[in-house]
Design a protein around this motif. Structure first.
Motif, mmCIF file in Angstrom:
data_model
loop_
_atom_site.group_PDB
_atom_site.id
_atom_site.type_symbol
_atom_site.label_atom_id
_atom_site.label_comp_id
_atom_site.label_asym_id
_atom_site.label_seq_id
_atom_site.Cartn_x
_atom_site.Cartn_y
_atom_site.Cartn_z
ATOM 1 N N MET A 262 0.830 -1.195 0.000
ATOM 2 C CA MET A 262 0.000 0.000 0.000
ATOM 3 C C MET A 262 0.877 1.262 0.000
ATOM 4 O O MET A 262 1.815 1.371 0.776
ATOM 5 N N THR A 263 0.584 2.207 -0.867
ATOM 6 C CA THR A 263 1.337 3.467 -0.909
ATOM 7 C C THR A 263 0.432 4.689 -0.752
ATOM 8 O O THR A 263 0.923 5.813 -0.667
ATOM 9 N N VAL A 264 -0.880 4.462 -0.725
ATOM 10 C CA VAL A 264 -1.838 5.572 -0.654
ATOM 11 C C VAL A 264 -2.940 5.229 0.340
ATOM 12 O O VAL A 264 -3.388 4.082 0.417
ATOM 13 N N VAL A 270 -6.709 14.215 7.994
ATOM 14 C CA VAL A 270 -5.404 14.731 8.407
ATOM 15 C C VAL A 270 -5.432 15.326 9.817
ATOM 16 O O VAL A 270 -4.515 15.106 10.614
ATOM 17 N N GLU A 271 -6.471 16.066 10.154
ATOM 18 C CA GLU A 271 -6.510 16.697 11.479
ATOM 19 C C GLU A 271 -6.645 15.646 12.582
ATOM 20 O O GLU A 271 -6.045 15.776 13.659
ATOM 21 N N ALA A 312 3.666 17.047 4.358
ATOM 22 C CA ALA A 312 4.320 15.762 4.096
ATOM 23 C C ALA A 312 3.317 14.639 3.915
ATOM 24 O O ALA A 312 3.527 13.717 3.115
ATOM 25 N N VAL A 313 2.216 14.691 4.657
ATOM 26 C CA VAL A 313 1.210 13.631 4.598
ATOM 27 C C VAL A 313 0.559 13.554 3.210
ATOM 28 O O VAL A 313 0.028 12.501 2.823
ATOM 29 N N VAL A 314 0.650 14.649 2.458
ATOM 30 C CA VAL A 314 0.126 14.636 1.091
ATOM 31 C C VAL A 314 0.753 13.497 0.289
ATOM 32 O O VAL A 314 0.127 12.940 -0.610
ATOM 33 N N GLU A 315 1.995 13.118 0.649
ATOM 34 C CA GLU A 315 2.702 12.052 -0.067
ATOM 35 C C GLU A 315 1.912 10.750 -0.095
ATOM 36 O O GLU A 315 1.975 9.997 -1.069
#
Length: 318
Positions: A262-264, A270-271, A312-315
């Motif tokens: 898993m990569t996504v 996020v909060e 960073a979490v957008v990655e």
């Protein structure tokens, strides 16, 4: 198993017990506590139940734990605290436990949704590594173990990532060399800082975000899946803070994709993730991360602003 003590108590992952007739035969005349291993069972209530088992047969020592990291965590905590400590032998059966959690002595339980919030240190008296157990391990759990192996490839000097790039598939992977390289790195780190007061924090790379993901998705992500995702996000964070080369992140993602990992994470809150990250026990007045300044060059206790984490979490959301 002939090397195991003739008199002992056993804590065994139920799935392992049911999948290995030789284990059932070996323990048929012994006292066995069968554990339905899951993060939801890593609780003080489960420890209480294990204490009852130990109390009933308290004249028999040592305690032998056969299973993955959860089994080792619970057995370790119970053996460290029952009668102020009884002998512990570990026989890990998952890739993650073999290369990582079996060595190090950390053991604990989850509390109010926070991973490993209550725990202690217990160095096992003996560890037996038998990679034959991996032949019955579901593919998902092989991928989970790969999360920690990738971490060692990033923080250590062993040539783990270049070797993984040459592997054809996870099914054909010869695990022992990677287990040995991971253990070599971890043993070296732990021997310098057993009680995790400083340098041992290098082993936390990828784990701040991983523990947050595990809390956001309880009993959904395995620990290794969360770690692998955490590595991708914290590599991107390392790029922003230290100018780490982006090709390291691309190499890591490429290996994960090759193995079907898993990569996504879709629709990641996020909060909510940030709220759990703030509860990480390594924080003080700041959010403290282990990040990479370069390949094999981790930096501990780095103060990270919330907006950098969001970026960073957008990655792992793309």
């Amino acid at each position: 198993m002939e090397r195991l003590p003739s008199r002992a108590l056993f804590v065994v992952d139920r799935n392992v017990y049911e999948n290995w007739p030789v284990l059932r035969e070996y323990t048929q005349d012994k006292e066995v506590y069968l554990l339905d291993a899951s993060e939801s069972r890593k609780t003080l209530e489960e420890i209480e139940s294990l204490y009852e088992f130990l109390f009933k047969y308290q004249t028999v020592e040592p305690l032998i734990a056969i299973g993955g990291g959860i089994t080792g965590d619970l057995a370790g905590y119970a053996s460290a605290t029952f009668k102020r400590g009884i002998p512990l032998i570990l026989l890990p059966t998952t890739l993650l436990a073999m290369c990582d959690s079996t060595v190090g002595g950390k053991c604990g339980v989850n509390y109010k949704g926070v991973k490993n919030y209550i725990g202690t240190f217990k160095k096992p008296d003996e560890i037996f590594i038998c990679t034959e157990f991996l032949t019955s391990l579901p593919e998902r759990h092989l991928k989970s173990g790969m999360g920690e192996i990738l971490k060692y490839g990033l923080i250590g000097k062993e040539p783990i990532l270049p070797l993984l790039e040459k592997e054809i598939s996870l099914q054909n992977l010869q695990a022992r060399p990677y287990v040995e390289m991971g253990l070599k790195i971890k043993i070296d780190v732990v021997s310098q800082d057993f009680y995790d007061r400083g340098q041992r924090n290098v082993l936390n790379f990828g784990h701040n975000i991983a523990h947050g993901l595990e809390a956001v998705y309880p009993n959904t992500l395995t620990h290794g899946e969360a770690v692998a995702l955490g590595l991708l996000a914290e590599l991107r964070l390392s790029e922003e803070l230290f100018g780490l080369r982006s090709d390291i992140r691309r190499q890591t993602r490429s290996i994960m994709e090759r193995f079907g990992m898993m990569t996504v994470v879709e629709d990641l809150p996020v909060e909510k993730l940030l709220d759990y990250i703030k509860k990480d026990k390594k924080n003080d007045d700041s959010l403290r991360f282990t990040l990479l300044r370069g390949a094999g060059c981790p930096e501990i206790k780095q103060s990270v602003a919330e907006e950098w984490i969001r970026s960073a979490v957008v990655e792992i959301m793309e």
